[in-house]
Write a protein that holds these residues in place. Structure first.
Motif, mmCIF file in Angstrom:
data_model
loop_
_atom_site.group_PDB
_atom_site.id
_atom_site.type_symbol
_atom_site.label_atom_id
_atom_site.label_comp_id
_atom_site.label_asym_id
_atom_site.label_seq_id
_atom_site.Cartn_x
_atom_site.Cartn_y
_atom_site.Cartn_z
ATOM 1 N N PHE A 199 0.788 -1.336 0.316
ATOM 2 C CA PHE A 199 0.285 0.206 -0.029
ATOM 3 C C PHE A 199 1.058 1.187 -0.278
ATOM 4 O O PHE A 199 0.131 2.414 -0.747
ATOM 5 C CB PHE A 199 -0.855 0.269 1.470
ATOM 6 N N CYS A 200 1.982 1.213 0.620
ATOM 7 C CA CYS A 200 2.806 2.203 0.939
ATOM 8 C C CYS A 200 3.928 2.077 1.270
ATOM 9 O O CYS A 200 4.759 2.853 0.273
ATOM 10 C CB CYS A 200 2.361 2.588 2.378
ATOM 11 N N GLY A 201 4.211 0.935 0.533
ATOM 12 C CA GLY A 201 6.008 0.685 0.186
ATOM 13 C C GLY A 201 6.810 0.240 0.715
ATOM 14 O O GLY A 201 7.793 0.177 0.773
ATOM 15 N N ARG A 202 6.776 1.116 2.362
ATOM 16 C CA ARG A 202 7.564 0.806 2.951
ATOM 17 C C ARG A 202 8.126 -0.922 2.880
ATOM 18 O O ARG A 202 7.326 -1.647 3.991
ATOM 19 C CB ARG A 202 6.387 1.123 4.718
ATOM 20 N N SER A 203 9.474 -0.892 3.480
ATOM 21 C CA SER A 203 9.812 -2.303 4.053
ATOM 22 C C SER A 203 9.934 -2.093 5.609
ATOM 23 O O SER A 203 10.407 -1.651 6.367
ATOM 24 C CB SER A 203 11.138 -1.857 3.694
ATOM 25 N N TYR A 204 9.384 -3.772 6.606
ATOM 26 C CA TYR A 204 9.398 -4.217 7.081
ATOM 27 C C TYR A 204 9.493 -5.707 7.706
ATOM 28 O O TYR A 204 8.598 -6.478 6.378
ATOM 29 C CB TYR A 204 8.173 -3.611 7.864
ATOM 30 N N VAL A 205 9.832 -5.903 8.510
ATOM 31 C CA VAL A 205 9.368 -7.537 8.917
ATOM 32 C C VAL A 205 8.437 -8.077 9.725
ATOM 33 O O VAL A 205 7.702 -7.201 10.864
ATOM 34 C CB VAL A 205 10.907 -7.457 9.631
ATOM 35 N N PRO A 206 7.824 -8.794 9.089
ATOM 36 C CA PRO A 206 6.055 -8.841 9.526
ATOM 37 C C PRO A 206 5.851 -9.135 11.100
ATOM 38 O O PRO A 206 5.484 -8.766 11.846
ATOM 39 C CB PRO A 206 5.491 -9.831 8.926
ATOM 40 N N THR A 207 6.917 -10.407 11.848
ATOM 41 C CA THR A 207 7.119 -11.053 12.745
ATOM 42 C C THR A 207 7.378 -9.730 13.550
ATOM 43 O O THR A 207 7.112 -9.550 14.981
ATOM 44 C CB THR A 207 8.360 -12.203 13.030
ATOM 45 N N ASP A 208 8.276 -8.704 13.521
ATOM 46 C CA ASP A 208 8.868 -7.916 14.685
ATOM 47 C C ASP A 208 7.722 -6.495 14.735
ATOM 48 O O ASP A 208 7.594 -6.062 15.250
ATOM 49 C CB ASP A 208 9.959 -7.103 13.964
#
Length: 234
Positions: A199-208
């Motif tokens: 949706f916004c293109g932000r990178s992240y680790v789902p579990t964190d």
């Protein structure tokens, strides 16, 4: 008194001669009247002597002193019976009867001793030669396999030494060690990878981030969660 025409070892002809002499009324004496009783006394005495020896030296039911006394008392009856038999068999010829008596007693004693020794040896099972077949089987050149293992260390790929094969030949022994490696696959936990929010293109680790985008707060799609948890080499 007529002398016998046959030797003692000529049993058939000698016996017929003794019977004919006994039935001839013109000749003095009746040799069968002393031959038969003498033979029966000799056989009975010998049987009792053997029985006493059996009870004394094999069964142990009689004391050895008592056994020797009984054998000594029975021996004259045996020798006397043999002499009466020989005296009638040799047609009242005393020198030949004494010689035949000595021969019979000697061979009887030798036979009894031989039979007694063999009987005792076979009955006790001692002194028998050991079969050589067992020793040949022990020294045969057949291959022998001995298992020798090494302790495992949690199954982390340490090589396992297999069986030890000993090949026996004629005079020489060759030892060959068979090595077998056991490789066990170990699963190592994979750290989750980061994904891009659709949706916004932000990178992240789902579990964190508790499976939600920290920028827009949108929930992480299922396919991105699976992509984050998959190993890189798959």
């Amino acid at each position: 008194m007529p002398e016998s025409q046959y030797r003692a070892r000529q049993v058939g002809a000698k016996t017929q001669e003794v019977v004919a002499y006994d039935h001839d009324e013109s000749l003095p004496g009746k040799p069968l009247h002393i031959l038969i009783p003498g033979g029966l006394v000799a056989l009975a005495s010998l049987a009792v002597i053997i029985f006493v020896a059996y009870l004394t030296w094999y069964k142990g039911e009689l004391d050895q002193g008592t056994g020797l006394i009984l054998v000594a008392l029975l021996a004259p009856f045996y020798v006397g019976g043999v002499f009466l038999f020989s005296y009638g068999y040799e047609l009242y010829n005393i020198p030949r009867a004494l010689r035949l008596t000595a021969i019979i007693v000697f061979f009887t004693l030798a036979a009894v001793v031989i039979v007694a020794v063999l009987f005792f040896v076979l009955a006790s099972g001692r002194g028998l030669p050991e079969s050589s077949s067992s020793s040949k089987r022990k020294s045969s050149g057949s291959a022998k396999v001995q298992s020798r293992g090494t302790p495992s260390s949690g199954g982390l790929g340490i090589p396992n030494i297999g069986p030890l094969v000993v090949l026996g030949g004629s005079g020489r022994t060759h030892t060959r060690e068979v090595t077998r490696e056991v490789v066990k696959e170990v699963e190592v936990p994979v750290a989750p990878r980061s994904v891009d929010c659709p949706f916004c293109g932000r990178s992240y680790v789902p579990t964190d981030e508790n499976y939600a985008c920290p920028a827009c707060g949108a929930a992480t799609p299922k396919e991105l969660i699976e992509e984050s948890e998959e190993p890189k080499d798959r």
